[in-house]
Scaffold this motif. Structure first.
Motif, short mmCIF file in Angstrom:
data_model
loop_
_atom_site.label_atom_id
_atom_site.label_comp_id
_atom_site.label_asym_id
_atom_site.label_seq_id
_atom_site.Cartn_x
_atom_site.Cartn_y
_atom_site.Cartn_z
N PHE A 11 0.37 -10.20 29.93
CA PHE A 11 1.15 -11.36 29.51
C PHE A 11 2.63 -11.14 29.90
N ALA A 12 3.14 -9.88 29.87
CA ALA A 12 4.59 -9.16 29.19
C ALA A 12 5.01 -8.12 30.64
N ALA A 13 5.81 -7.82 31.30
CA ALA A 13 7.00 -7.26 32.15
C ALA A 13 6.30 -5.86 31.25
N THR A 14 6.73 -5.89 29.54
CA THR A 14 6.61 -4.36 28.58
C THR A 14 5.39 -5.15 27.40
N ALA A 15 4.59 -5.09 26.71
CA ALA A 15 4.25 -4.99 25.42
C ALA A 15 4.54 -3.79 24.16
N GLY A 16 4.95 -3.92 23.55
CA GLY A 16 4.60 -3.07 22.78
C GLY A 16 5.04 -3.48 20.62
N HIS A 17 5.60 -3.03 20.20
CA HIS A 17 6.20 -3.17 18.79
C HIS A 17 7.78 -3.30 18.32
N ARG A 18 7.73 -3.97 17.32
CA ARG A 18 9.38 -3.92 16.57
C ARG A 18 8.79 -3.53 15.74
N ASP A 19 9.25 -2.80 13.96
CA ASP A 19 8.90 -2.80 13.25
C ASP A 19 7.76 -2.96 12.92
N GLY A 20 6.66 -3.29 13.28
CA GLY A 20 5.08 -3.42 12.89
C GLY A 20 5.14 -4.79 13.30
N PHE A 21 5.34 -5.91 13.88
CA PHE A 21 5.24 -6.57 15.15
C PHE A 21 4.61 -6.54 16.80
N ALA A 22 3.87 -6.74 16.75
CA ALA A 22 3.33 -7.22 17.88
C ALA A 22 4.37 -7.97 18.88
N ALA A 23 4.85 -7.39 19.80
CA ALA A 23 6.32 -8.23 20.57
C ALA A 23 5.79 -7.54 22.47
N GLY A 24 6.69 -8.70 22.97
CA GLY A 24 6.33 -8.36 24.91
C GLY A 24 8.32 -8.16 24.71
N ARG A 25 8.60 -7.91 25.73
CA ARG A 25 10.27 -7.82 26.16
C ARG A 25 9.91 -8.09 28.12
N ASP A 26 10.64 -9.04 28.15
CA ASP A 26 11.44 -8.86 29.79
C ASP A 26 12.54 -8.97 29.56
N GLY A 27 13.56 -7.54 30.61
CA GLY A 27 14.94 -7.40 30.16
C GLY A 27 15.08 -7.03 29.13
N GLU A 28 16.48 -7.77 28.72
CA GLU A 28 17.39 -8.20 26.80
C GLU A 28 16.03 -8.89 26.36
N GLN A 29 15.11 -9.80 26.78
CA GLN A 29 14.32 -10.74 26.81
C GLN A 29 13.70 -9.73 25.88
N GLU A 30 13.28 -10.41 24.25
CA GLU A 30 11.94 -9.75 23.19
C GLU A 30 11.14 -11.41 22.97
N TRP A 31 10.55 -11.07 22.07
CA TRP A 31 8.88 -12.16 21.37
C TRP A 31 8.26 -11.54 21.33
N LEU A 32 7.95 -12.35 19.70
CA LEU A 32 7.12 -12.23 18.94
C LEU A 32 5.37 -12.67 20.00
N LEU A 33 4.41 -11.73 19.45
CA LEU A 33 3.43 -12.18 20.86
C LEU A 33 2.29 -13.31 19.55
N ASN A 34 1.69 -14.23 20.12
CA ASN A 34 0.01 -14.77 19.46
C ASN A 34 -0.52 -13.86 19.10
N CYS A 35 -1.02 -12.85 18.68
CA CYS A 35 -2.33 -11.68 18.06
C CYS A 35 -2.34 -12.87 17.21
N PRO A 36 -4.12 -12.43 17.22
CA PRO A 36 -4.11 -12.80 15.73
C PRO A 36 -3.87 -12.47 14.66
N GLY A 37 -3.34 -12.83 13.31
CA GLY A 37 -3.12 -12.98 11.86
C GLY A 37 -1.17 -13.15 12.25
N ALA A 38 -1.24 -13.63 13.78
CA ALA A 38 0.58 -14.07 13.62
C ALA A 38 0.64 -15.66 12.73
#
Length: 286
Positions: free
Chosen positions: A106-133
């Motif tokens: 779903f994302a160009a790059t997926a990973g984590h920031r401060d423990g929150f699951a996040a996606g990135r594309d260029g300079e844009q970043e968003w948190l992910l709809n994983c279980p528990g979000a």
């Protein structure tokens, strides 16, 4: 309000200003708010928590494999809570973002920031709809959400960037999963709910409460507002950290499992490994 590191920098302390304790009939749910990702959502949610508006309300929409949604349920009850602009993504530098280490659907790059699951594309970043979000429910228009919130019960990644995620469950997700499955009711199914006749309205709300029994919100509080002596304290595994990389590798590499006939590919699904959190002995000095 910076986060404090745990022992040897492996664990990051959750600041009590960002720690929500949600007491339900199924048990306690601890939530960390994502202030940097969605500051307006966090601010309004804190205000709602402190107002007591959620107490005695219900998880009124609990769909198997989808979400558990809670709040006041009907638009007529949301007067006074302003709608919020969509904060589903932001522009932020990659510093501090830790890539998962393999491709994501779903994302160009997926990973984590401060423990929150996040996606990135260029300079844009968003948190992910994983279980528990922790996400904000809304109507069709992007700026129609106020305080109704939802928690995904399964990966709902198609919601990414479409709904604002402003926190995540760090303890008690089992209690969310034990909520009774129930579909929401349309307001017209409770014809007396908002009638001027107080007795009829009370009877309608009583019928609603009976239908939703077992999904009640008993109390919601911010840890910062609780006495220090009784305040729960949580830490989240630091990302980045060597320990987090080791944990990811252990969940990606099954080559040493003798019982496997076919060794799984060395990939890790983004939502299958939430960053660990733990309850610890409370600290003082906040």
């Amino acid at each position: 309000m910076g986060q404090q590191a745990g022992a040897e920098g492996v664990w990051r302390r959750v600041h009590p200003d960002n720690l929500v304790l949600l007491e339900t009939t199924t048990g306690t749910v601890a939530i960390e708010l994502a202030l940097d990702a969605a500051p307006q959502h966090v601010a309004q949610f804190r205000k709602a928590v402190r107002s007591g508006v959620f107490e005695g309300e219900f998880f009124y929409r609990v769909i198997e494999g989808h979400v558990a949604q809670a709040g006041l349920e009907f638009e007529q009850r949301l007067a006074g809570w302003p709608d919020l602009p969509l904060e589903a993504e932001r522009t932020v530098a990659a510093d501090g973002f830790v890539p998962l280490g393999n491709a994501d659907l779903f994302a160009a790059t997926a990973g984590h920031r401060d423990g929150f699951a996040a996606g990135r594309d260029g300079e844009q970043e968003w948190l992910l709809n994983c279980p528990g979000a922790l996400g904000l429910a809304r109507s069709a228009a992007p700026d129609t959400g106020s305080i109704e919130f939802f928690i995904p019960l399964g990966p709902r990644r198609y919601l990414d960037r479409n709904y604002t995620i402003f926190g995540r469950v760090i303890d008690g997700m089992d209690n969310v999963n034990r909520l009774k499955r129930v579909d929401p009711e349309a307001a017209e199914n409770y014809p007396d709910l908002f009638e001027k006749d107080e007795a009829a309205s009370n009877a309608a709300f009583a019928a609603r409460a009976a239908r939703l029994a077992g999904n009640e919100i008993l109390s919601v509080s911010l840890a910062i507002d609780l006495p220090v002596a009784t305040r729960p304290d949580y830490e989240v595994m630091a990302t980045p950290s060597a320990e987090w990389e080791t944990l990811k590798t252990s969940k990606r590499d099954y080559s040493e499992i003798d019982a496997f006939v076919h060794t799984p590919p060395m990939v890790l699904d983004m939502c299958s490994l939430p960053v660990p959190a733990r309850r610890v002995t409370p600290q003082t000095g906040d």
